[in-house]
Design an enzyme around this catalytic site. Sequence first.
Site, PDB file in Angstrom:
ATOM      1  N   ARG A   3       0.850  -1.193   0.000  1.00 32.16           N
ATOM      2  CA  ARG A   3       0.000   0.000   0.000  1.00 32.16           C
ATOM      3  C   ARG A   3       0.886   1.245   0.000  1.00 32.16           C
ATOM      4  O   ARG A   3       1.420   1.642   1.038  1.00 32.16           O
ATOM      5  CB  ARG A   3      -0.908   0.001   1.232  1.00 32.16           C
ATOM      6  N   HIS A  30      -4.121   4.718   4.064  1.00 29.85           N
ATOM      7  CA  HIS A  30      -5.217   3.745   4.009  1.00 29.85           C
ATOM      8  C   HIS A  30      -6.396   4.319   3.223  1.00 29.85           C
ATOM      9  O   HIS A  30      -6.913   3.688   2.308  1.00 29.85           O
ATOM     10  CB  HIS A  30      -5.653   3.364   5.421  1.00 29.85           C
ATOM     11  N   TYR A  88       2.259   5.927  11.668  1.00 28.45           N
ATOM     12  CA  TYR A  88       2.606   4.558  12.069  1.00 28.45           C
ATOM     13  C   TYR A  88       3.604   3.840  11.159  1.00 28.45           C
ATOM     14  O   TYR A  88       3.965   2.697  11.417  1.00 28.45           O
ATOM     15  CB  TYR A  88       1.333   3.720  12.226  1.00 28.45           C
TER      16      TYR A  88
END
Lengths: 326, 346
Positions: free
Chosen positions: B249, B253, B262
């Site tokens: 990815r 998100h 993160y």
Amino acid sequence: MTDLNMIEAIRMALSRALEEDPDVVLFGEDIGIDGGVFRATDGLIQRYGSARVRDTPLSETVIAGMAVGAATQGLKPVAEIQFMGFLYSAIDQLANHAARLRNRTRGRLSCPMVLRAPFGGGIGAPEHHSESMEAMLAHIPGLRVVVPSTPARAYGLLLAAIQDPDPVVFLEPKRLYRATSEPVVDDGAALPIGDAARLREGGDLTLVSWGAMLKETHAAAEALAGEGIEAEVIDLSSLKPIDRRTIRASVEKTGRCLIVHEAPLTAGLGAEIAADLAEHCLTSLLAPVRRVTGYDTVMPYLRLEDRYMPSVGRILRAAHDMMEFA
Amino acid sequence: MAEPLVFLNAAGACVRDLPDFARDGQTLKALYAAMVRTRRFDAKAVALQRTGRLGTYASSIGQEAISVGVASAMRAEDVFLPSFREHGGQLWRGVTLEELFLYWGGDERGNDFGGPRQDFPVCIPVASQYPHAAGVALAMQQKGSGGVAVAIGGDGSTSKGDFYEALNIVGIWQLPAVFVINNNAWAISVPRSQQSQAQKLSDKAIGTGLPGEQIDGNDVIAVRAATERALERARAGEGGTLIECLSYRLGDHTTADDASRYRDEEEVSPHWKEEPLIRLRAHLVEAHGWGKKDEEALLRACAEEVDAAAETYLATEPEPARAMFDHLYADLPPDIAAQAEEARDD
Ligand SMILES: Cc1ncc(C[n+]2csc(CCOP(=O)(O)OP(=O)(O)O)c2C)c(N)n1
Ligand SMILES: [Mg+2]
């Protein structure tokens, strides 16, 4: 004392609980380093470590079911479901286990757990992220269901939920997360679960609501005051158990009750309150009890979301009808 | 342990004999064009969201090969059950750009596909599409339609019981279904390592008795080849397959997420070298005479098409409030029809 918004107040309550009770553990999806998608747990993993603030794999069944198991063994799980729309698979664990373990074992095992979940619409979120299905939860015997309406009440009620000896679902009206700030004292004081709060006094009409809908309810009360109609505003706060006494006392005074909720009409909690008043306050009623609620539709996507949400206008129309009735 | 199936490595070099379809320049160019088109749609969608003209959006940047590769192996009569990150596959199947914009803009009409009428809309509740795929496959088996149900979900989706439960019954009843895992290494902030201790997510098929295969999900040829094989098995009555596609990815998100909270940029940057467009372009240049002009023309065509679709979407008036009720039931009960009147007046 600082001004906090609701998400900060929730975080402060979680931190306080982690600080004071070594048995408190937090788990859920993305609650660790990410701090939760709404940041309710921001900074907590850094402060309390990854044994007490845990990211789970993506499984609501595991989150709820593990909370049940852990709670029976002396831990105090405060678990997060990322959005209420993903709580359905946890209902199996709530209804079949959490809410009845005490009863099944005649008190030998119990489930002092909290399941937190943001709920409600009005922020333009994707589908499945905006529903208000609190009545489904309030229907489950053995469960407590709590909804705060202000930062300070969120702090006190969440601490109460964590201290409660039985399972509590703590529903967070996400539209209010950052809507307003107010002074919140970090005094560790829990508010009683099961008490409704009278947020505004008035003698003409009782408005009962909870969570984010109190915003529109307050606005309607304000507009009514401008017309010389004094509305009493009651924040139900606890959807199970229901503080029937406070509502009855108010309606005995005002003679009129209008219930406002975002959830769909049919079999919503407004029906329970209306039925209670029909049973206990008939002779005090000056007008039929009315409900202004979400429609019995699937929560629409964001382009029509506003058209679903009960508006101040709808509340006022119902209030005016009631005032004209008698 | 077997290496993930790959034909084109990150540099675009062929590391094994190409399957027949991949020897054909036209086919490869079509796959490439579909991925470029998807990427352009992604960029436009993110831009619209950032300027308040679209809802929360899940970009598929860097994962186009999975979606496009899977869909390109399917037949029209198969049924696609995508998660929310499979725009490329939906577009290949004939969902229009306008429909995708409408959906992500918060308008249910975006799910009323003019093209693939039996395909499912995107699935937001993670993993709940897998049981549907089993059911679609049951109907296909029962009716002897010859179709196959193809579901895609993320690495995170494999942690839900729904995934295993559905795969399990696909195994027992030998249902014509293919489950594809888009393993992009993250489920919001939760890395793949925290999702499962299994070395490969495709190993999760073992417990159901089904074959599971891990492939390089950034190689559209590998994705299509593996999917074709799985579809053939299913059509031959040999049952289901699990395919794990390894990708990454590259973006947040969704537009509501901030991945810098993160994960480090150092982790992300090497993956930009492995993304699916670069390698296929390199191969097209080398083996099929793809030139600068072709590339520019394609980019221009995609940009024009996507921009025009966005304009159409933006010019589409929201439905009236009454639309909330129009498709609630085949026949709206009178009890609820009264509410529709109230909604109209509000
Ligand atoms: C059942 C359920 N739980 C939680 C969510 C919130 N959520 C949306 S996407 C996501 C992560 C999904 O990760 P993955 O399956 O790997 O798919 P990806 O987003 O990486 O494509 C989560 C937790 C959800 N949509 N559904
Ligand atoms: Mg993922």
